[in-house]
Design a protein around this motif. Structure first.
Motif, PDB file in Angstrom:
ATOM      1  N   GLN A  51       0.841  -1.210   0.000  1.00  0.00           N
ATOM      2  CA  GLN A  51       0.000   0.000   0.000  1.00  0.00           C
ATOM      3  C   GLN A  51       0.872   1.255   0.000  1.00  0.00           C
ATOM      4  O   GLN A  51       0.581   2.233  -0.699  1.00  0.00           O
ATOM      5  N   SER A  55       1.067   4.235  -2.883  1.00  0.00           N
ATOM      6  CA  SER A  55       0.967   5.666  -2.568  1.00  0.00           C
ATOM      7  C   SER A  55       2.189   6.421  -3.085  1.00  0.00           C
ATOM      8  O   SER A  55       2.073   7.556  -3.563  1.00  0.00           O
ATOM      9  N   GLU A  58       1.675   6.934  -6.704  1.00  0.00           N
ATOM     10  CA  GLU A  58       0.713   8.010  -6.926  1.00  0.00           C
ATOM     11  C   GLU A  58       1.389   9.371  -6.759  1.00  0.00           C
ATOM     12  O   GLU A  58       1.160  10.291  -7.543  1.00  0.00           O
ATOM     13  N   ASN A  96      -6.499   0.777  -1.941  1.00  0.00           N
ATOM     14  CA  ASN A  96      -5.187   1.205  -2.425  1.00  0.00           C
ATOM     15  C   ASN A  96      -5.344   2.372  -3.390  1.00  0.00           C
ATOM     16  O   ASN A  96      -6.445   2.871  -3.591  1.00  0.00           O
ATOM     17  N   ASP A  97      -4.238   2.783  -3.984  1.00  0.00           N
ATOM     18  CA  ASP A  97      -4.253   3.929  -4.893  1.00  0.00           C
ATOM     19  C   ASP A  97      -4.214   3.511  -6.357  1.00  0.00           C
ATOM     20  O   ASP A  97      -3.950   4.341  -7.226  1.00  0.00           O
ATOM     21  N   SER A 142      -8.493   6.750  -8.562  1.00  0.00           N
ATOM     22  CA  SER A 142      -7.808   5.844  -7.641  1.00  0.00           C
ATOM     23  C   SER A 142      -8.872   5.167  -6.778  1.00  0.00           C
ATOM     24  O   SER A 142      -9.921   5.750  -6.492  1.00  0.00           O
ATOM     25  N   ASN A 144      -8.958   4.543  -3.675  1.00  0.00           N
ATOM     26  CA  ASN A 144      -9.245   5.268  -2.439  1.00  0.00           C
ATOM     27  C   ASN A 144     -10.136   6.474  -2.681  1.00  0.00           C
ATOM     28  O   ASN A 144     -11.009   6.783  -1.876  1.00  0.00           O
TER      29      ASN A 144
END
Length: 198
Positions: A51, A55, A58, A96-97, A142, A144
Protein backbone atom coordinates in the motif's frame (compact mmCIF):
# COMPACT_ATOMS: atom_id res chain seq x y z
CA UNK A 1 11.45 -2.00 8.35
CA UNK A 2 10.30 -0.95 4.90
CA UNK A 3 12.27 2.22 4.26
CA UNK A 4 13.69 4.04 1.26
CA UNK A 5 15.50 7.36 1.46
CA UNK A 6 15.46 9.19 -1.89
CA UNK A 7 15.92 5.89 -3.72
CA UNK A 8 15.51 5.45 -7.48
CA UNK A 9 11.97 4.32 -8.26
CA UNK A 10 13.17 1.46 -10.45
CA UNK A 11 15.16 0.01 -7.52
CA UNK A 12 12.10 0.33 -5.27
CA UNK A 13 9.93 -1.49 -7.85
CA UNK A 14 12.44 -4.36 -7.94
CA UNK A 15 12.51 -4.55 -4.13
CA UNK A 16 8.70 -4.56 -3.92
CA UNK A 17 8.55 -7.30 -6.58
CA UNK A 18 10.89 -9.47 -4.47
CA UNK A 19 8.95 -8.74 -1.27
CA UNK A 20 5.46 -9.33 -2.64
CA UNK A 21 6.06 -11.94 -5.32
CA UNK A 22 4.27 -9.68 -7.80
CA UNK A 23 5.51 -9.13 -11.36
CA UNK A 24 5.70 -5.57 -12.67
CA UNK A 25 6.10 -4.18 -16.16
CA UNK A 26 6.93 -0.52 -16.70
CA UNK A 27 8.34 1.87 -19.24
CA UNK A 28 11.66 3.32 -18.05
CA UNK A 29 10.67 6.73 -19.44
CA UNK A 30 7.91 6.81 -16.79
CA UNK A 31 10.26 5.92 -13.92
CA UNK A 32 13.44 7.72 -14.98
CA UNK A 33 14.64 10.39 -12.54
CA UNK A 34 11.89 9.59 -10.05
CA UNK A 35 12.84 9.15 -6.43
CA UNK A 36 10.99 7.54 -3.54
CA UNK A 37 11.21 8.16 0.17
CA UNK A 38 9.21 5.88 2.47
CA UNK A 39 9.77 6.05 6.23
CA UNK A 40 8.54 3.32 8.53
CA UNK A 41 9.06 3.59 12.29
CA UNK A 42 7.94 0.03 12.97
CA UNK A 43 7.79 -3.27 11.08
CA UNK A 44 5.05 -3.48 8.45
CA UNK A 45 3.26 -6.37 6.81
CA UNK A 46 3.78 -7.15 3.12
CA UNK A 47 0.31 -5.76 2.41
CA UNK A 48 1.09 -2.51 4.26
CA UNK A 49 4.38 -2.23 2.37
CA UNK A 50 2.55 -2.71 -0.93
CA UNK A 51 0.00 0.00 0.00
CA UNK A 52 2.87 2.39 0.82
CA UNK A 53 4.44 1.54 -2.54
CA UNK A 54 1.18 2.33 -4.39
CA UNK A 55 0.97 5.67 -2.57
CA UNK A 56 4.59 6.42 -3.54
CA UNK A 57 3.70 5.66 -7.16
CA UNK A 58 0.71 8.01 -6.93
CA UNK A 59 2.95 10.76 -5.51
CA UNK A 60 5.12 10.30 -8.61
CA UNK A 61 2.17 10.56 -11.01
CA UNK A 62 1.97 6.79 -11.59
CA UNK A 63 -0.54 4.05 -10.86
CA UNK A 64 -0.93 0.31 -11.37
CA UNK A 65 -3.19 -1.65 -13.70
CA UNK A 66 -3.70 -5.41 -13.50
CA UNK A 67 -2.55 -6.67 -16.88
CA UNK A 68 -3.08 -10.38 -16.37
CA UNK A 69 -3.38 -12.92 -13.57
CA UNK A 70 0.20 -12.32 -12.43
CA UNK A 71 1.32 -9.15 -14.19
CA UNK A 72 0.89 -5.55 -13.04
CA UNK A 73 1.61 -2.58 -15.31
CA UNK A 74 2.92 0.65 -13.85
CA UNK A 75 1.67 3.53 -15.99
CA UNK A 76 1.28 7.31 -15.83
CA UNK A 77 -1.95 8.31 -14.07
CA UNK A 78 -2.83 10.58 -17.00
CA UNK A 79 -2.96 7.48 -19.24
CA UNK A 80 -5.00 5.35 -16.82
CA UNK A 81 -8.40 6.56 -18.01
CA UNK A 82 -7.73 5.16 -21.50
CA UNK A 83 -6.44 1.81 -20.18
CA UNK A 84 -8.33 -1.42 -19.52
CA UNK A 85 -8.92 -1.20 -15.76
CA UNK A 86 -10.48 -3.27 -13.03
CA UNK A 87 -14.11 -2.41 -13.86
CA UNK A 88 -17.31 -3.49 -12.19
CA UNK A 89 -20.48 -2.24 -10.56
CA UNK A 90 -20.94 -1.92 -6.85
CA UNK A 91 -18.92 -0.97 -3.84
CA UNK A 92 -16.22 -3.67 -3.96
CA UNK A 93 -13.26 -1.29 -4.14
CA UNK A 94 -9.70 -2.23 -3.12
CA UNK A 95 -7.98 -0.30 -0.35
CA UNK A 96 -5.19 1.21 -2.43
CA UNK A 97 -4.25 3.93 -4.89
CA UNK A 98 -4.51 1.79 -8.04
CA UNK A 99 -6.81 3.18 -10.73
CA UNK A 100 -10.11 1.34 -11.12
CA UNK A 101 -13.46 1.99 -12.75
CA UNK A 102 -16.68 1.62 -10.80
CA UNK A 103 -20.33 2.12 -11.66
CA UNK A 104 -22.32 3.79 -8.90
CA UNK A 105 -26.09 3.80 -9.32
CA UNK A 106 -28.22 6.40 -7.54
CA UNK A 107 -31.65 5.41 -6.25
CA UNK A 108 -33.24 8.54 -4.80
CA UNK A 109 -31.80 11.52 -6.64
CA UNK A 110 -30.80 12.23 -10.23
CA UNK A 111 -27.18 12.08 -11.40
CA UNK A 112 -27.64 15.62 -12.68
CA UNK A 113 -28.35 16.77 -9.10
CA UNK A 114 -24.82 15.84 -7.98
CA UNK A 115 -22.90 16.39 -11.25
CA UNK A 116 -21.10 19.50 -10.02
CA UNK A 117 -20.09 17.88 -6.71
CA UNK A 118 -18.79 14.69 -8.33
CA UNK A 119 -16.87 16.61 -11.01
CA UNK A 120 -15.16 18.72 -8.35
CA UNK A 121 -14.10 15.69 -6.30
CA UNK A 122 -12.72 13.47 -9.07
CA UNK A 123 -8.91 13.54 -9.28
CA UNK A 124 -7.30 15.63 -12.03
CA UNK A 125 -6.36 12.44 -13.90
CA UNK A 126 -9.67 10.71 -13.16
CA UNK A 127 -12.98 10.81 -14.96
CA UNK A 128 -16.66 10.76 -13.95
CA UNK A 129 -19.38 10.28 -16.55
CA UNK A 130 -23.05 10.57 -15.72
CA UNK A 131 -25.19 7.96 -17.50
CA UNK A 132 -28.77 9.24 -17.26
CA UNK A 133 -30.63 6.16 -18.68
CA UNK A 134 -29.65 4.09 -15.61
CA UNK A 135 -29.12 7.08 -13.27
CA UNK A 136 -25.52 6.00 -12.72
CA UNK A 137 -22.01 7.38 -12.60
CA UNK A 138 -19.11 5.64 -14.30
CA UNK A 139 -16.05 6.79 -12.37
CA UNK A 140 -12.40 6.07 -13.10
CA UNK A 141 -10.09 7.20 -10.34
CA UNK A 142 -7.81 5.84 -7.64
CA UNK A 143 -9.58 3.19 -5.60
CA UNK A 144 -9.24 5.27 -2.44
CA UNK A 145 -10.82 8.31 -4.09
CA UNK A 146 -13.63 6.20 -5.52
CA UNK A 147 -14.28 4.88 -2.01
CA UNK A 148 -14.56 8.50 -0.78
CA UNK A 149 -16.77 9.52 -3.73
CA UNK A 150 -18.99 6.48 -3.24
CA UNK A 151 -19.53 7.40 0.40
CA UNK A 152 -20.36 11.04 -0.44
CA UNK A 153 -22.69 10.05 -3.29
CA UNK A 154 -24.34 7.48 -1.02
CA UNK A 155 -24.94 10.11 1.68
CA UNK A 156 -26.41 12.55 -0.83
CA UNK A 157 -28.54 9.82 -2.37
CA UNK A 158 -29.82 8.77 1.06
CA UNK A 159 -30.38 12.38 2.11
CA UNK A 160 -32.61 12.85 -0.94
CA UNK A 161 -34.86 10.06 0.33
CA UNK A 162 -35.02 11.63 3.80
CA UNK A 163 -36.50 14.89 2.51
CA UNK A 164 -40.21 15.29 2.97
CA UNK A 165 -42.66 18.04 2.27
CA UNK A 166 -45.20 19.12 4.84
CA UNK A 167 -48.05 21.62 4.58
CA UNK A 168 -48.44 23.64 7.76
CA UNK A 169 -51.38 25.94 8.37
CA UNK A 170 -50.22 29.26 9.78
CA UNK A 171 -52.20 30.25 12.89
CA UNK A 172 -50.35 33.03 14.67
CA UNK A 173 -48.45 34.82 11.88
CA UNK A 174 -49.11 36.51 8.58
CA UNK A 175 -48.31 34.08 5.73
CA UNK A 176 -46.59 36.78 3.64
CA UNK A 177 -44.46 37.82 6.65
CA UNK A 178 -43.52 34.21 7.30
CA UNK A 179 -42.67 33.62 3.63
CA UNK A 180 -40.34 36.63 3.68
CA UNK A 181 -38.55 35.34 6.82
CA UNK A 182 -38.16 31.86 5.31
CA UNK A 183 -36.79 33.46 2.16
CA UNK A 184 -34.22 35.37 4.25
CA UNK A 185 -33.18 32.21 6.10
CA UNK A 186 -33.10 29.71 3.23
CA UNK A 187 -32.63 31.92 0.20
CA UNK A 188 -34.78 32.43 -2.85
CA UNK A 189 -35.64 28.76 -3.44
CA UNK A 190 -36.71 28.10 0.17
CA UNK A 191 -38.72 31.32 0.28
CA UNK A 192 -40.70 30.41 -2.83
CA UNK A 193 -41.34 26.93 -1.44
CA UNK A 194 -42.46 28.46 1.87
CA UNK A 195 -44.83 30.85 0.13
CA UNK A 196 -46.38 28.01 -1.88
CA UNK A 197 -46.89 25.90 1.22
CA UNK A 198 -48.04 28.88 3.33
Amino acid sequence: HFEFDDKDLEAVIKQVARMTGRNFIFDKKDTRSKKVTIVSESPVTVLEAYQAFLSALEANGLTTVQSGPSLIKIIARRDAVQTALDSRAGSDVPWNDAFVTRIIQLKNISVSDVQQIVSALVAKDGNATAFAPTNSYIITDSANNIRRLSKIIGELDRAGADLETAVVQVQYADAADLAQKIQQIYGEQGGKGGARGG
